[in-house]
Design an enzyme around this catalytic site. Structure first.
Site, PDB file in Angstrom:
ATOM      1  N   LYS A 157       0.958  -1.140  -0.008  1.00 37.81           N
ATOM      2  CA  LYS A 157       0.214  -0.035   0.057  1.00 37.81           C
ATOM      3  C   LYS A 157       0.915   1.253  -0.119  1.00 37.81           C
ATOM      4  O   LYS A 157       0.708   2.073  -0.840  1.00 37.81           O
ATOM      5  CB  LYS A 157      -0.900  -0.067   1.064  1.00 37.81           C
ATOM      6  CG  LYS A 157      -1.489   1.310   1.490  1.00 37.81           C
ATOM      7  CD  LYS A 157      -2.394   1.601   2.835  1.00 37.81           C
ATOM      8  CE  LYS A 157      -1.449   1.513   4.157  1.00 37.81           C
ATOM      9  NZ  LYS A 157      -1.157   2.823   4.366  1.00 37.81           N
ATOM     10  N   ASN A 158       1.906   1.177   0.803  1.00 40.07           N
ATOM     11  CA  ASN A 158       2.735   2.331   1.109  1.00 40.07           C
ATOM     12  C   ASN A 158       3.679   2.942  -0.124  1.00 40.07           C
ATOM     13  O   ASN A 158       4.089   3.970  -0.311  1.00 40.07           O
ATOM     14  CB  ASN A 158       3.241   2.556   2.471  1.00 40.07           C
ATOM     15  CG  ASN A 158       2.463   2.663   3.745  1.00 40.07           C
ATOM     16  OD1 ASN A 158       1.132   3.111   3.337  1.00 40.07           O
ATOM     17  ND2 ASN A 158       2.795   2.392   4.584  1.00 40.07           N
TER      18      ASN A 158
ATOM     19  N   CYS B 181      -3.896   8.184  10.108  1.00 35.21           N
ATOM     20  CA  CYS B 181      -4.156   7.538  11.254  1.00 35.21           C
ATOM     21  C   CYS B 181      -3.764   8.390  12.376  1.00 35.21           C
ATOM     22  O   CYS B 181      -2.755   9.374  12.220  1.00 35.21           O
ATOM     23  CB  CYS B 181      -3.133   6.328  11.340  1.00 35.21           C
ATOM     24  SG  CYS B 181      -3.677   5.126  10.284  1.00 35.21           S
TER      25      CYS B 181
ATOM     26  N   ARG C  75       2.148  14.131  13.788  1.00 30.44           N
ATOM     27  CA  ARG C  75       2.238  14.046  12.476  1.00 30.44           C
ATOM     28  C   ARG C  75       2.524  15.426  11.600  1.00 30.44           C
ATOM     29  O   ARG C  75       1.782  15.608  10.805  1.00 30.44           O
ATOM     30  CB  ARG C  75       1.248  12.978  11.887  1.00 30.44           C
ATOM     31  CG  ARG C  75       1.322  11.721  12.442  1.00 30.44           C
ATOM     32  CD  ARG C  75       0.297  10.694  11.737  1.00 30.44           C
ATOM     33  NE  ARG C  75       1.193  10.189  10.739  1.00 30.44           N
ATOM     34  CZ  ARG C  75       0.618   9.253  10.121  1.00 30.44           C
ATOM     35  NH1 ARG C  75      -0.359   8.881  10.177  1.00 30.44           N
ATOM     36  NH2 ARG C  75       1.423   8.705   8.787  1.00 30.44           N
TER      37      ARG C  75
ATOM     38  N   ILE D 255       4.028  18.383   9.257  1.00 31.96           N
ATOM     39  CA  ILE D 255       4.772  18.151   7.824  1.00 31.96           C
ATOM     40  C   ILE D 255       5.755  19.181   7.934  1.00 31.96           C
ATOM     41  O   ILE D 255       6.338  19.537   6.600  1.00 31.96           O
ATOM     42  CB  ILE D 255       3.820  18.334   6.816  1.00 31.96           C
ATOM     43  CG1 ILE D 255       2.826  19.697   6.935  1.00 31.96           C
ATOM     44  CG2 ILE D 255       2.812  17.301   6.631  1.00 31.96           C
ATOM     45  CD1 ILE D 255       1.971  20.033   5.715  1.00 31.96           C
TER      46      ILE D 255
ATOM     47  N   ASP E 273       4.862  -0.449  11.593  1.00 31.62           N
ATOM     48  CA  ASP E 273       3.757  -0.753  11.121  1.00 31.62           C
ATOM     49  C   ASP E 273       3.579  -2.292  11.627  1.00 31.62           C
ATOM     50  O   ASP E 273       2.331  -2.939  11.170  1.00 31.62           O
ATOM     51  CB  ASP E 273       3.568  -0.628   9.715  1.00 31.62           C
ATOM     52  CG  ASP E 273       3.621   1.006   9.284  1.00 31.62           C
ATOM     53  OD1 ASP E 273       4.012   1.285   8.357  1.00 31.62           O
ATOM     54  OD2 ASP E 273       3.187   1.754  10.251  1.00 31.62           O
TER      55      ASP E 273
ATOM     56  N   ARG F 285      -9.017   0.661   4.714  1.00 34.65           N
ATOM     57  CA  ARG F 285      -7.971   1.570   4.383  1.00 34.65           C
ATOM     58  C   ARG F 285      -6.800   1.055   4.048  1.00 34.65           C
ATOM     59  O   ARG F 285      -5.979   1.419   2.804  1.00 34.65           O
ATOM     60  CB  ARG F 285      -7.516   2.891   5.280  1.00 34.65           C
ATOM     61  CG  ARG F 285      -8.783   3.782   5.386  1.00 34.65           C
ATOM     62  CD  ARG F 285      -8.310   5.051   6.356  1.00 34.65           C
ATOM     63  NE  ARG F 285      -7.108   5.527   5.961  1.00 34.65           N
ATOM     64  CZ  ARG F 285      -6.164   5.782   6.517  1.00 34.65           C
ATOM     65  NH1 ARG F 285      -6.400   5.886   7.943  1.00 34.65           N
ATOM     66  NH2 ARG F 285      -5.110   6.663   6.234  1.00 34.65           N
TER      67      ARG F 285
HETATM   68  C1  EPZ Z   1       4.765   6.695   6.462  1.00 37.70           C
HETATM   69  O1  EPZ Z   1       4.310   7.721   7.046  1.00 37.70           O
HETATM   70  C2  EPZ Z   1       3.839   5.438   6.163  1.00 37.70           C
HETATM   71  N1  EPZ Z   1       2.737   5.967   5.395  1.00 37.70           N
HETATM   72  C3  EPZ Z   1       3.368   4.978   7.626  1.00 37.70           C
HETATM   73  O2  EPZ Z   1       2.712   3.927   7.434  1.00 37.70           O
HETATM   74  C4  EPZ Z   1       4.748   4.382   8.430  1.00 37.70           C
HETATM   75  O3  EPZ Z   1       4.437   4.156   9.799  1.00 37.70           O
HETATM   76  C5  EPZ Z   1       5.625   5.635   8.470  1.00 37.70           C
HETATM   77  O4  EPZ Z   1       5.962   6.102   7.186  1.00 37.70           O
HETATM   78  C6  EPZ Z   1       7.214   5.334   9.187  1.00 37.70           C
HETATM   79  O5  EPZ Z   1       7.739   4.132   8.563  1.00 37.70           O
HETATM   80  C7  EPZ Z   1       2.771   5.940   4.348  1.00 37.70           C
HETATM   81  O6  EPZ Z   1       3.653   5.787   3.605  1.00 37.70           O
HETATM   82  C8  EPZ Z   1       1.359   6.604   3.286  1.00 37.70           C
HETATM   83  P1  EPZ Z   1       7.448   9.568   8.502  1.00 37.70           P
HETATM   84  P2  EPZ Z   1       4.919   9.115   7.248  1.00 37.70           P
HETATM   85  O7  EPZ Z   1       7.326  10.790   7.877  1.00 37.70           O
HETATM   86  O8  EPZ Z   1       5.531   9.636   6.101  1.00 37.70           O
HETATM   87  C9  EPZ Z   1       7.666  12.651  12.120  1.00 37.70           C
HETATM   88  C10 EPZ Z   1       0.695   2.683   7.913  1.00 37.70           C
HETATM   89  O9  EPZ Z   1      -0.182   2.381   9.013  1.00 37.70           O
HETATM   90  N2  EPZ Z   1       7.420  13.619  11.021  1.00 37.70           N
HETATM   91  O10 EPZ Z   1       8.542   8.756   8.382  1.00 37.70           O
HETATM   92  O11 EPZ Z   1       3.940   9.864   7.620  1.00 37.70           O
HETATM   93  C11 EPZ Z   1       6.425  11.913  12.453  1.00 37.70           C
HETATM   94  O12 EPZ Z   1       5.510  12.521  13.178  1.00 37.70           O
HETATM   95  C12 EPZ Z   1       1.025   4.206   8.014  1.00 37.70           C
HETATM   96  O13 EPZ Z   1       0.705   2.111   6.795  1.00 37.70           O
HETATM   97  C13 EPZ Z   1       7.738  15.117  11.536  1.00 37.70           C
HETATM   98  O14 EPZ Z   1       7.838  15.456  12.766  1.00 37.70           O
HETATM   99  O15 EPZ Z   1       5.965   8.851   8.279  1.00 37.70           O
HETATM  100  C14 EPZ Z   1       6.651  10.529  12.861  1.00 37.70           C
HETATM  101  O16 EPZ Z   1       6.819  10.785  14.489  1.00 37.70           O
HETATM  102  C15 EPZ Z   1       1.098   4.718   9.394  1.00 37.70           C
HETATM  103  N3  EPZ Z   1       7.945  16.150  10.486  1.00 37.70           N
HETATM  104  C16 EPZ Z   1       8.141  10.362  12.149  1.00 37.70           C
HETATM  105  O17 EPZ Z   1       8.409  11.875  11.934  1.00 37.70           O
HETATM  106  C17 EPZ Z   1       7.324  15.577   9.331  1.00 37.70           C
HETATM  107  O18 EPZ Z   1       7.485  16.682   8.552  1.00 37.70           O
HETATM  108  C18 EPZ Z   1       8.222   9.443  11.133  1.00 37.70           C
HETATM  109  O19 EPZ Z   1       7.228   9.981  10.236  1.00 37.70           O
HETATM  110  C19 EPZ Z   1       7.223  14.498   8.931  1.00 37.70           C
HETATM  111  C20 EPZ Z   1       7.262  13.453   9.856  1.00 37.70           C
END
Ligand code: EPZ
Length: 443
Positions: free
Chosen positions: A23-24, A119, A124, A126, A310, A402
């Site tokens: 999915k991701n 989720c 979270r 950006i 995950d 989802r």
């Molecule tokens: C991706 O989310 C995946 N989603 C998530 O899967 C997965 O858990 C995650 O990567 C970690 O592997 C998709 O690919 C659609 P991150 P993402 O940016 O990109 C913080 C599932 O169940 N952060 O690596 O959102 C964030 O809050 C989902 O399939 C910031 O602080 O994850 C988190 O604590 C859940 N600022 C950490 O970094 C930012 O600008 C990791 O987030 C971005 C992230």
């Protein structure tokens, strides 16, 4: 109409299952097609609700899309894609919607988006995406509803991610790939298999991308990126969930498509529990022969190749009924232990201390009425239902839909006892009242 799973205690799961595309990986692959003009074809695409949302997002911008369910092939024609405004309603449906920002900036020099949904795992933000787009020469203004970005000319940048964010790496890399004439380095990049899948797609499109130790991606922007045909990698998270289902029911399972080398730490933990894991040649194909006397293991989630966040919730279920004590530490998200409450309701002996869960194995779990809070928590509750004494009713399976495509059917074919039913009206009203009448929109 909302649905529920009614799950009965299942015998040992036996057999073979087909692991679908990740999915991701598929979500960001679809977003990347905005970089191209023409018809692309993606194979092995799971038709889960988030994928439908991403398809609808591109269609809302003017693209056309068709999905062949038999072949699991998605065709997207971006020739007529002409809009760069994404409605807040669509943005709020999932986290991955923010991933269209980089491609829109390349295609139009503009992108009007909003805070993404997804989720509820913590704040979270950006910020890694936005502050590094600024470094690349993008101008961004924000109000309570919209994020309005535009760029006339990208500038070369050396981006250092303070955390190897998957989404930020993907978003910035897609912008850099089309930033003609500039060089972008992303230091401390995420290198999850889903990110590597995106790199392969961008290179097929004509992008110039190289990876350098320890975790730096260097992108030379090119003038044009072309439509592609690509097969999405198998979903290591679906594979892991299926293996845990076999492990906790004492069964045997073969997954011919699973990429073992994308699941090393996870498979190591299953072996440490006493389960027998067999890996096919070249690391393709994984089998499990479950032990009847599983030992508890501890683990800490982290960026790839650490234990994947995950799979934390599903693997916690295996610890609930293992011998001994397990300590699970969630380091990726601040609030990803919400499933503990429902597992405790089913008889699990879990204590939470900050972002750690301390689990004391118990002989059995007991069926209860529980509610999923996110995609991976929904999987954990379904797995717990397979081994609980008595029926388990899982509500909130919109999260399951989802993230997984027909996974309940795969489990049923292996011997799981899962029935789908409409949520009784009175429970619907009850849950709406609990949420003070606010029904969270999610696709
Ligand atoms: C991706 O989310 C995946 N989603 C998530 O899967 C997965 O858990 C995650 O990567 C970690 O592997 C998709 O690919 C659609 P991150 P993402 O940016 O990109 C913080 C599932 O169940 N952060 O690596 O959102 C964030 O809050 C989902 O399939 C910031 O602080 O994850 C988190 O604590 C859940 N600022 C950490 O970094 C930012 O600008 C990791 O987030 C971005 C992230």
């Amino acid at each position: 109409m909302a649905q529920q799973f009614v799950i009965q205690s299942s015998a040992a799961l036996q057999g073979q299952a087909h692991v679908y595309g990740a999915k991701n990986a598929a979500l960001v692959s679809i977003a990347s097609l905005i970089l191209t003009q023409g018809k692309s074809r993606l194979h092995n695409v799971p038709f889960s609700d988030d994928i439908v949302c991403m398809m609808n997002l591109l269609v809302s911008l003017g693209a056309s899309a068709s999905y062949n369910a038999q072949e699991m092939i998605l065709e997207v024609d971006t020739t007529a894609l002409a809009d760069w405004h994404v409605s807040p309603e669509i943005m709020r449906k999932m986290r991955a919607s923010i991933l269209v920002m980089g491609p829109l900036l390349v295609r139009f020099g503009k992108a009007v988006v909003a805070q993404p949904g997804g989720c509820d795992l913590g704040p979270r933000p950006i910020d890694y995406h936005l502050k590094n787009f600024l470094k690349m020469g993008v101008a961004i203004t924000q109000d309570t509803h919209f994020i309005d970005a535009h760029v006339t000319r990208f500038t070369s940048a050396r981006i250092v991610l303070e955390y190897p964010s998957v989404g930020a790496t993907e978003n910035l890399m897609m912008a850099a790939a089309g930033a003609y004439g500039v060089t972008t380095s992303i230091v401390n990049a995420a290198l999850e298999p889903e990110v590597l899948n995106l790199i392969a797609i961008l290179q097929k499109m004509g992008a110039s991308i190289t990876i350098h130790a320890p975790a730096t991606i260097i992108i030379e922007g090119v003038a044009q990126l072309r439509p592609i045909e690509h097969t999405i990698i198998p979903d290591r998270l679906e594979a892991g969930s299926l293996l845990i289902a076999a492990a906790i029911t004492g069964g045997t399972l073969h997954l011919p498509q699973a990429h073992a080398h994308e699941m090393d730490v996870f498979l190591l933990k299953l072996q440490e529990m006493g389960h027998t894991i067999t890996v096919g040649s070249q690391g393709v194909g994984v089998s499990i022969q479950a032990t009847k006397d599983p030992q508890a293991v501890s683990f800490k989630t982290g960026p790839y190749p650490s234990f994947p966040t995950d799979l934390q919730a599903p693997m916690m279920v295996a610890q609930c009924v293992a011998n001994g004590t397990s300590i699970i530490e969630e380091t990726v998200f601040e609030n990803r232990l919400l499933h503990v409450r429902d597992l405790q309701k089913m008889g699990a002996a879990i204590r939470v201390e900050g972002t750690k869960a301390i689990i004391q194995g118990v002989p059995k779990l007991y069926g209860a009425s529980v509610t999923a809070t996110d995609i991976r928590a929904s999987c954990a509750l379904v797995l717990a239902g397979l081994i609980a004494q008595g029926a388990t009713i899982v509500s909130g399976i919109s999260h399951w839909r989802r993230g997984y495509y027909n996974l309940e059917e795969k489990l049923t074919r292996l011997g799981a006892r899962i029935m789908v039913r409409e949520t009784p009206q009175e429970m619907m009203l009850d849950s709406i009242e609990k949420q003070q009448g606010i029904v969270k929109l999610s696709c």
